[in-house]
Design an enzyme around this catalytic site. Structure first.
Site, short mmCIF file in Angstrom:
data_model
loop_
_atom_site.label_atom_id
_atom_site.label_comp_id
_atom_site.label_asym_id
_atom_site.label_seq_id
_atom_site.Cartn_x
_atom_site.Cartn_y
_atom_site.Cartn_z
N THR A 128 -61.38 -48.65 18.76
CA THR A 128 -62.82 -48.64 18.54
C THR A 128 -63.25 -49.77 17.61
O THR A 128 -64.38 -50.25 17.70
CB THR A 128 -63.25 -47.29 17.93
OG1 THR A 128 -62.73 -46.24 18.75
CG2 THR A 128 -64.75 -47.16 17.86
N TYR A 179 -49.21 -45.18 17.02
CA TYR A 179 -50.36 -45.16 17.94
C TYR A 179 -49.84 -45.20 19.37
O TYR A 179 -49.46 -46.24 19.88
CB TYR A 179 -51.26 -46.35 17.64
CG TYR A 179 -52.61 -46.34 18.31
CD1 TYR A 179 -53.03 -45.29 19.12
CD2 TYR A 179 -53.49 -47.40 18.10
CE1 TYR A 179 -54.27 -45.31 19.71
CE2 TYR A 179 -54.74 -47.42 18.69
CZ TYR A 179 -55.13 -46.39 19.50
OH TYR A 179 -56.36 -46.41 20.10
N LYS A 221 -50.37 -40.47 16.84
CA LYS A 221 -51.68 -40.37 17.49
C LYS A 221 -51.44 -40.37 18.99
O LYS A 221 -51.10 -41.40 19.57
CB LYS A 221 -52.54 -41.56 17.06
CG LYS A 221 -53.97 -41.60 17.57
CD LYS A 221 -54.67 -42.82 16.96
CE LYS A 221 -56.15 -42.86 17.27
NZ LYS A 221 -56.45 -43.38 18.62
#
Length: 294
Positions: free
Chosen positions: A44, A131, A159
């Site tokens: 993001t 991630y 994540k």
């Protein structure tokens, strides 16, 4: 830091510069909401489109604006040596944690990815979140590899990608991963349309895109999950389904940038070209949607 709500704000920019004031205000909004952590320079935050100097600027602005809220900084890059430089920059700037995706151009092997995390973990003085984002990295972690990496020093969270909407399958997925990793390593869900399911399935954290702009609705879902109120989790998430539908169709980055532009929180354009926020009929439909929900 790697439990509860970790909210990921945009890095608003045009082709000339990062909008430092708008970014700082986005981070300040999150700090005032008293969330668990602020994640910058994730997907993001458009980390892959920024150079080292720009990423260092974003990190420093985030730490300055976070008002003591822990800041987790994305350090993904193609080469291990560049990741180490980014990690050093982030730690010097005051980052409380690091977020590392196995970014690649050539498809990586499991041994290469393990060595990558091993090297970074040895040079880190703050905890690291793995991630796992196959949509952007085109690398899929096995549970065995997650277990090997989670046993390294300074690895604190994973994540994970969106889960199945079938709760039994989601619970099975989380339990299968949990069986391979140490107890102290948390599991956090990403993909906001899957957030409520992830929390119900046993994830300890929600790494949220919408939370990076509007933390309070997401924080309410997280708190309902923490007190075991599953009906309230489902009710609150279902109320946001029109937003989740936009996320699924257009990608969360384009949608959240459009919402931020429509709300006047950032200027237009706010994304690095060639990526663009929604326009035309899609933008009009989203305008109507957020008028009812946000």
């Amino acid at each position: 830091m790697f439990t509860g709500l970790s909210a990921f704000p945009l890095t608003p920019m045009d082709e000339v510069s990062i909008d430092e004031n708008a970014f700082s205000q986005l981070v300040s909004r999150l700090a005032q909401a008293q969330i668990n952590s602020i994640g910058v320079l994730g997907s993001t935050g458009s980390y892959a489109y920024l150079n080292r100097e720009e990423r260092n600027l974003v990190t420093r602005l985030a730490v300055e604006s976070a008002q003591g809220t822990p800041v987790v900084v994305g350090i993904g890059a193609l080469r291990t040596k560049d990741v180490l430089k980014l990690a050093e920059d982030a730690q010097k700037a005051g980052a409380n944690g690091l977020l590392l995706a196995p970014v690649s151009y050539q498809k990586l092997t499991e041994d290469e990815v393990f060595a990558h995390y091993q090297t970074v973990s040895q040079h880190s003085s703050v905890p690291i979140c793995v991630y796992d984002n196959p949509t952007t990295t085109h690398f899929e972690f096995s549970d065995v590899l997650h277990g090997r990496i989670a046993a390294l020093p300074n690895i604190a969270s994973i994540k994970i990608p969106p889960l199945s909407n079938h709760l039994d399958e989601a619970k099975e997925r989380v339990a299968r991963l949990r069986a391979h990793i140490p107890h102290h390593v948390t599991i956090g869900i990403s993909g906001d349309h899957s957030g409520a399911t992830g929390l119900i399935a046993g994830c300890e954290a929600w790494y949220s895109v919408l939370g990076g702009l509007f933390p309070l609705p997401i924080l309410a879902i997280v708190k309902a999950s923490q007190r075991g109120d599953i009906d309230e989790v489902n009710r609150l998430s279902t109320a946001l389904e029109p937003i989740w539908a936009f996320f699924r169709r257009y990608g969360s980055l384009r949608v959240i940038a459009t919402i931020a532009e429509l709300k006047g929180l950032v200027k237009t354009p706010s994304l690095p070209l060639p990526i663009k926020s929604l326009s035309g009929e899609e933008r009009q439909r989203l305008t109507a949607c957020i008028a009812d929900l946000l």
